[in-house]
Design a protein around this motif. Structure first.
Motif, PDB file in Angstrom:
ATOM      1  N   LEU A  73       0.336  -0.869  -0.204  1.00 41.85           N
ATOM      2  CA  LEU A  73       0.045   0.554  -0.430  1.00 41.85           C
ATOM      3  C   LEU A  73       1.001   0.848   0.144  1.00 41.85           C
ATOM      4  N   ALA A  74       0.880   1.825  -1.156  1.00 46.58           N
ATOM      5  CA  ALA A  74       1.797   3.299  -1.433  1.00 46.58           C
ATOM      6  C   ALA A  74       0.650   4.348  -0.956  1.00 46.58           C
ATOM      7  N   ILE A  75       1.375   5.257  -0.204  1.00 48.76           N
ATOM      8  CA  ILE A  75       0.859   6.756  -0.704  1.00 48.76           C
ATOM      9  C   ILE A  75       0.453   7.410  -1.855  1.00 48.76           C
ATOM     10  N   HIS A  76      -0.668   8.472  -1.965  1.00 47.84           N
ATOM     11  CA  HIS A  76      -0.708   9.012  -2.804  1.00 47.84           C
ATOM     12  C   HIS A  76       1.091   9.810  -3.558  1.00 47.84           C
ATOM     13  N   PRO A  77       0.576   9.732  -4.526  1.00 43.59           N
ATOM     14  CA  PRO A  77       1.905  10.570  -4.926  1.00 43.59           C
ATOM     15  C   PRO A  77       1.726  12.049  -4.415  1.00 43.59           C
ATOM     16  N   THR A  78       2.734  12.137  -3.760  1.00 46.07           N
ATOM     17  CA  THR A  78       2.776  13.508  -2.910  1.00 46.07           C
ATOM     18  C   THR A  78       3.738  15.167  -3.025  1.00 46.07           C
ATOM     19  N   PRO A  79       4.012  15.010  -4.349  1.00 51.98           N
ATOM     20  CA  PRO A  79       5.122  16.239  -3.897  1.00 51.98           C
ATOM     21  C   PRO A  79       4.849  17.248  -3.372  1.00 51.98           C
ATOM     22  N   VAL A  80       5.647  17.889  -2.205  1.00 56.47           N
ATOM     23  CA  VAL A  80       5.194  19.162  -1.946  1.00 56.47           C
ATOM     24  C   VAL A  80       5.963  19.848  -2.274  1.00 56.47           C
ATOM     25  N   VAL A  81       5.554  21.404  -2.936  1.00 54.83           N
ATOM     26  CA  VAL A  81       6.101  22.182  -2.924  1.00 54.83           C
ATOM     27  C   VAL A  81       6.220  23.399  -2.213  1.00 54.83           C
ATOM     28  N   GLY A  82       7.584  24.215  -2.199  1.00 57.52           N
ATOM     29  CA  GLY A  82       7.798  25.550  -1.628  1.00 57.52           C
ATOM     30  C   GLY A  82       8.038  26.680  -2.272  1.00 57.52           C
ATOM     31  N   VAL A  83       7.544  27.320  -2.153  1.00 62.77           N
ATOM     32  CA  VAL A  83       7.844  28.859  -2.574  1.00 62.77           C
ATOM     33  C   VAL A  83       8.316  29.822  -2.323  1.00 62.77           C
ATOM     34  N   LEU A  84       9.427  30.466  -2.097  1.00 62.03           N
ATOM     35  CA  LEU A  84       9.889  31.569  -1.793  1.00 62.03           C
ATOM     36  C   LEU A  84       9.567  33.241  -2.662  1.00 62.03           C
ATOM     37  N   GLY A  85       9.404  34.025  -2.041  1.00 63.81           N
ATOM     38  CA  GLY A  85       9.322  34.808  -2.724  1.00 63.81           C
ATOM     39  C   GLY A  85      10.214  36.412  -2.055  1.00 63.81           C
ATOM     40  N   VAL A  86       9.481  37.657  -2.331  1.00 61.57           N
ATOM     41  CA  VAL A  86      10.424  38.881  -1.893  1.00 61.57           C
ATOM     42  C   VAL A  86       9.148  39.672  -1.811  1.00 61.57           C
ATOM     43  N   ILE A  87       9.412  41.048  -1.012  1.00 65.02           N
ATOM     44  CA  ILE A  87       8.529  41.670  -0.378  1.00 65.02           C
ATOM     45  C   ILE A  87       9.411  42.897   0.548  1.00 65.02           C
ATOM     46  N   ASP A  88       9.151  44.041  -1.048  1.00 67.93           N
ATOM     47  CA  ASP A  88      10.676  45.314  -0.824  1.00 67.93           C
ATOM     48  C   ASP A  88       9.966  45.478   1.048  1.00 67.93           C
ATOM     49  N   ASP A  89       8.104  45.537   1.001  1.00 68.29           N
ATOM     50  CA  ASP A  89       7.681  46.415   2.630  1.00 68.29           C
ATOM     51  C   ASP A  89       6.884  45.472   2.796  1.00 68.29           C
ATOM     52  N   VAL A  90       7.239  45.484   4.016  1.00 66.00           N
ATOM     53  CA  VAL A  90       6.177  44.116   4.540  1.00 66.00           C
ATOM     54  C   VAL A  90       4.903  44.602   4.982  1.00 66.00           C
ATOM     55  N   THR A  91       5.847  46.050   4.980  1.00 64.95           N
ATOM     56  CA  THR A  91       4.014  47.002   5.629  1.00 64.95           C
ATOM     57  C   THR A  91       3.275  47.130   4.869  1.00 64.95           C
ATOM     58  N   ARG A  92       3.155  46.071   3.923  1.00 64.71           N
ATOM     59  CA  ARG A  92       2.450  46.627   2.401  1.00 64.71           C
ATOM     60  C   ARG A  92       1.809  45.323   2.127  1.00 64.71           C
ATOM     61  N   ARG A  93       2.195  44.625   3.200  1.00 68.68           N
ATOM     62  CA  ARG A  93       1.203  42.760   3.448  1.00 68.68           C
ATOM     63  C   ARG A  93       0.098  42.402   2.954  1.00 68.68           C
ATOM     64  N   THR A  94      -0.175  42.079   2.123  1.00 72.44           N
ATOM     65  CA  THR A  94      -1.674  41.720   2.334  1.00 72.44           C
ATOM     66  C   THR A  94      -2.889  40.293   3.353  1.00 72.44           C
ATOM     67  N   PRO A  95      -3.289  40.612   4.223  1.00 63.97           N
ATOM     68  CA  PRO A  95      -3.990  39.541   5.592  1.00 63.97           C
ATOM     69  C   PRO A  95      -4.784  38.746   4.561  1.00 63.97           C
ATOM     70  N   MET A  96      -5.289  37.827   5.344  1.00 62.37           N
ATOM     71  CA  MET A  96      -6.114  36.773   4.676  1.00 62.37           C
ATOM     72  C   MET A  96      -7.707  37.274   5.075  1.00 62.37           C
ATOM     73  N   ALA A  97      -8.005  38.303   5.999  1.00 62.51           N
ATOM     74  CA  ALA A  97      -9.042  38.624   7.062  1.00 62.51           C
ATOM     75  C   ALA A  97      -9.997  39.679   6.360  1.00 62.51           C
ATOM     76  N   PHE A  98     -11.037  39.022   6.150  1.00 64.80           N
ATOM     77  CA  PHE A  98     -12.167  40.763   5.700  1.00 64.80           C
ATOM     78  C   PHE A  98     -12.564  41.214   7.029  1.00 64.80           C
ATOM     79  N   ALA A  99     -11.995  42.263   7.005  1.00 59.73           N
ATOM     80  CA  ALA A  99     -11.889  43.141   8.874  1.00 59.73           C
ATOM     81  C   ALA A  99     -12.395  45.046   8.042  1.00 59.73           C
ATOM     82  N   GLU A 100     -13.026  45.487   7.400  1.00 59.74           N
ATOM     83  CA  GLU A 100     -13.654  46.218   6.948  1.00 59.74           C
ATOM     84  C   GLU A 100     -14.783  46.246   6.431  1.00 59.74           C
TER      85      GLU A 100
END
Length: 754
Positions: free
Chosen positions: A563-590
């Protein structure tokens, strides 16, 4: 010593006793591999040489079944100005601007974590942290993509709490924030959980270090913990064969971690780097000293002589073979110029880290290891470290693949009334895979060091790396084994696409990839076909998206019996953001902000969360992947974040739109009124898993500008509702109070594991 020498298998003795029987099969070698070792050496190997070859030629260390496919990551690699160090070193390194470099990598500790969940997971974190440290970087964050068996299975209750405690215990003691990952439950992982670990580190360009032993006369210094018998063979053996159906075994092979020792090792090593005291460095992970000595010598310009009896031991009864095979944790090996040795040792003493000169770089081309003056190893180091077996494993599309793909999820019964639709939404958000993971993530310190900007359950983890400019990086990991089971080529591309999309949703520009490829036995042609297809798919997608693979890990033999697992390629991506104060969260807050769905929604339910939760079904085809659409969506998300046009963003993936909206509403504590667009079935609107999509909240003042940008670039943007109240309402269908959704979403894991 007389007794030791009488029984010592020296190179001289090996040459004189060619017919001595050796336990090559018990050590995991094939007969032709053993014959090849004899051919390389021109004699039978000594016991110590046999131990080294057996661990270094294991599947986990040599990649002997995967090399022929992995070369695509180099052959198809896109041009990248950001790449500083690529595949082949302890970890990849990318340029993120302002003189900073970031190194990141994901690896597996699957089999040890099934056998001994706490220590297996803890030492997985310790090992990946040392890989990052060995590149010259300060580790700044970790992540943990996890896969377990059925959530209600008794053995999952044994494994999961131990794994989580091990990750949290080790990472928290190191003072490293855990900023993301995944937790997935599926019966296919019942006897073979996946415990993957990722670490991110930061350094200046000039601080990059490589694993090589150059400079004749330079000293080889082993420093860190003493060597014990707790990890003999360890992951190099455990990860190179299948489990039998009877369950856990080989407990002594699992390493035992000491995070406090590792913390000292980190600070000691960083001070050594600051004073520029090393010419080459390597951590001791899989295969222990066998790996560190052979890889350093192989990558260098000369040979190496090691006095093995000088290695500090926790157990003085260990044989030379056991010392070479031990994977005891918290150890590093450095190559140091003679005039810098004293200062190196002083720094180690300051940090209470044991350090011992165990050898030196020679002007030859051999790795020679001695035990109390007797030569027990004399090998070409490259033959151990880099020129192991290469297999062209047979592979074939399995006979059952066509029937699986023909079993379309579109035929499954759908909710016939608004009441059934509402009930299925509740079942989905409460299912173990879609439920809140806070019971797990609350055991991790996500904000230690004070530079965490976003962490789980956000789309991607974001870390500030420069306090003055607010430069930061975002990292996400993803992988859907159900998609990959339906179509491994597309499934791997979908894993990349989701990680890429998650990074972009935070406002960061994706730069590079690391991967952990988890598959069944390479001796099974069906599992090998899955691996070959997934590798091809990932390489093709990385080339198209311009995100090179910087390194990673292959984990094979993930199966119990047949019994084998499902084929599971786990992929990590790294990105750069010039100013973390401009990051976008996921929360609907307004309240009053407008909700827009970006991308196209089609009837795509193959491998979906809905088909799993409601019907326990896996069949059909996974969602289509459109990499150019993913690139366009990412550009829109990044531009909108930078220019203040959106206040929240959440990608659409497992569970579709309703899962994303639920998570964003619960995160922000605000409800949403949704309207089904014309021409779309409400069921498809809620549960489709079409890719290349995101939901964003747009301030009313930015609506025209946002629409103009999407229209000018050709990205479909559909207004689907507004942030409002304390209920999720689907107009004309149903309403669900946030309190009811929160109870369903947050109660599942505590009920199972608390």
């Amino acid at each position: 010593m007389t007794d030791d020498k009488r029984h010592l298998d020296t190179t001289e003795h090996a040459a004189k006793t060619p017919d001595t029987e050796q336990p090559w099969s018990e050590l995991g070698l094939k007969e032709d591999e053993y014959d090849r070792i004899r051919e390389i050496l021109g004699r039978r190997p000594t016991g110590a040489e046999l131990a080294m070859y057996s661990v270094m030629w294991s599947e986990h260390c040599s990649y002997k079944s995967s090399k022929v496919h992995l070369k695509q990551f180099g052959e198809k690699a896109p041009e990248s100005d950001a790449m500083l160090v690529g595949i082949g070193e302890n970890a990849g390194v990318v340029d993120v601007g302002q003189g900073y470099a970031v190194t990141f990598k994901v690896e597996s500790h699957n089999h040890p974590s099934y056998i001994e969940p706490y220590q297996g997971a803890a030492t997985g974190i310790g090992g990946i942290v040392r890989d990052i440290l060995a590149m010259g970087a300060r580790p700044v964050a970790v992540m943990d993509p996890l896969r377990f068996g059925a959530a209600d299975h008794p053995d999952t209750r044994r494994v999961l709490p131990g794994v989580v405690a091990g990750i949290g215990g080790y990472g928290n003691c190191l003072g490293l924030p855990n900023i993301g990952g995944e937790v997935v439950f599926d019966p296919c992982y019942q006897g073979n959980p996946l415990v993957n670990a990722l670490c991110v580190g930061v350094m200046k360009h000039e601080d990059i270090h490589l694993a090589k032993a150059s400079g004749v006369g330079n000293k080889v210094i082993l420093y860190g913990a003493r060597t014990g018998g707790d990890g003999i063979g360890g992951v190099s053996v455990l990860a190179s064969e299948t489990f039998d159906a009877e369950g856990p075994a080989k407990r002594p092979a699992v390493q035992v971690g000491d995070p406090f020792q590792e913390k000292l090792l980190i600070e000691c090593t960083l001070e050594i780097f600051r004073e520029k005291l090393v010419a080459g460095i390597q951590d001791l992970g899989g295969a222990g000293l066998s790996c560190a000595t052979s890889e350093l010598a192989s990558a260098g310009s000369g040979g190496m002589r090691v006095e093995l009896d000088t290695v500090p031991l926790r157990d003085n009864t260990l044989s030379p073979e056991e010392i070479l095979m031990s994977e005891s944790q918290e150890r590093m090996c450095a190559v140091v110029e003679p005039d810098k040795v004293d200062r190196f040792l002083e720094i180690c003493e300051k940090w209470d880290v044991i350090a011992t000169v165990i050898g030196e770089v020679t002007d030859g081309d051999r790795l020679e290891i001695y035990w109390h003056g007797e030569q027990i190893v004399d090998v070409p180091p490259r033959s151990v470290a880099h020129d192991g077996p290469v297999y062209q494993r047979p592979y074939a599309r399995p006979e059952w693949q066509d029937a699986l793909q023909a079993d379309d999820a579109a035929k499954l019964p759908r909710p016939a009334t608004p009441e059934e639709l509402r009930e299925q939404v509740l079942r989905l958000v409460a299912s173990p895979n879609q439920a809140s993971k806070e019971w797990i993530t609350d055991q991790y310190d996500r904000y230690v060091l004070g530079n965490t900007v976003l962490a789980m359950p956000e789309d991607g983890g974001v870390i500030r790396i420069d306090d003055n400019t607010n430069l930061g990086v975002a990292v996400a990991t993803d992988g859907n084994g159900r998609y990959a089971k339906l179509d491994p080529y597309t499934g791997a591309q979908l894993a990349l696409a989701e990680s890429y999309r998650n990074v972009a949703a935070t406002g960061a520009k994706p730069l590079a990839v690391t991967d952990c490829l988890n598959f069944g036995s390479p001796e099974d042609p069906a599992a090998m076909w899955q691996f070959a297809e997934a590798t091809r798919g990932l390489a093709d997608a990385c080339r198209q998206l311009g995100t090179p693979v910087t390194g990673g890990n292959v984990s094979l033999y993930n199966q119990t019996g047949d019994l084998a697992i499902h084929p599971t390629p786990v992929v990590g991506v790294l990105g750069v953001i010039d100013d973390v104060t401009r990051r976008t969260p996921m929360a609907f807050a307004e309240e009053g902000q407008l909700l827009y769905l970006l991308g196209d929604t089609r009837e795509e339910l193959g491998g979906s969360a809905w088909s799993q939760v409601i019907h326990d079904h896996l069949g059909g085809l996974p969602p289509e992947v459109d990499l150019e659409r993913e690139r366009l969506l990412a550009e829109i998300l990044i531009s909108a974040s930078r220019d203040g046009m959106i206040d929240a963003a959440h990608d659409l993936s497992d569970g579709g739109l309703i899962q994303a909206v639920t998570e964003s509403c619960l995160r922000g504590g605000k409800g949403a009124r949704l309207v089904v667009p014309d021409g779309i079935d409400p069921f498809v609107f809620l549960f489709s898993e079409s890719q290349g999509r995101a939901v964003v909240s747009v301030p009313r003042s930015e609506e025209v500008r946002f629409n103009d940008m999407c229209g000018a670039r050709g990205l479909p943007a559909t207004r689907i509702g507004v942030v409002d109240g304390d209920t999720i309402e689907l107009q004309g269908q149903f309403s669900l109070p946030l309190a009811e959704l929160r109870e369903a979403h947050e109660a599942t894991l505590p009920a199972l594991f608390a």
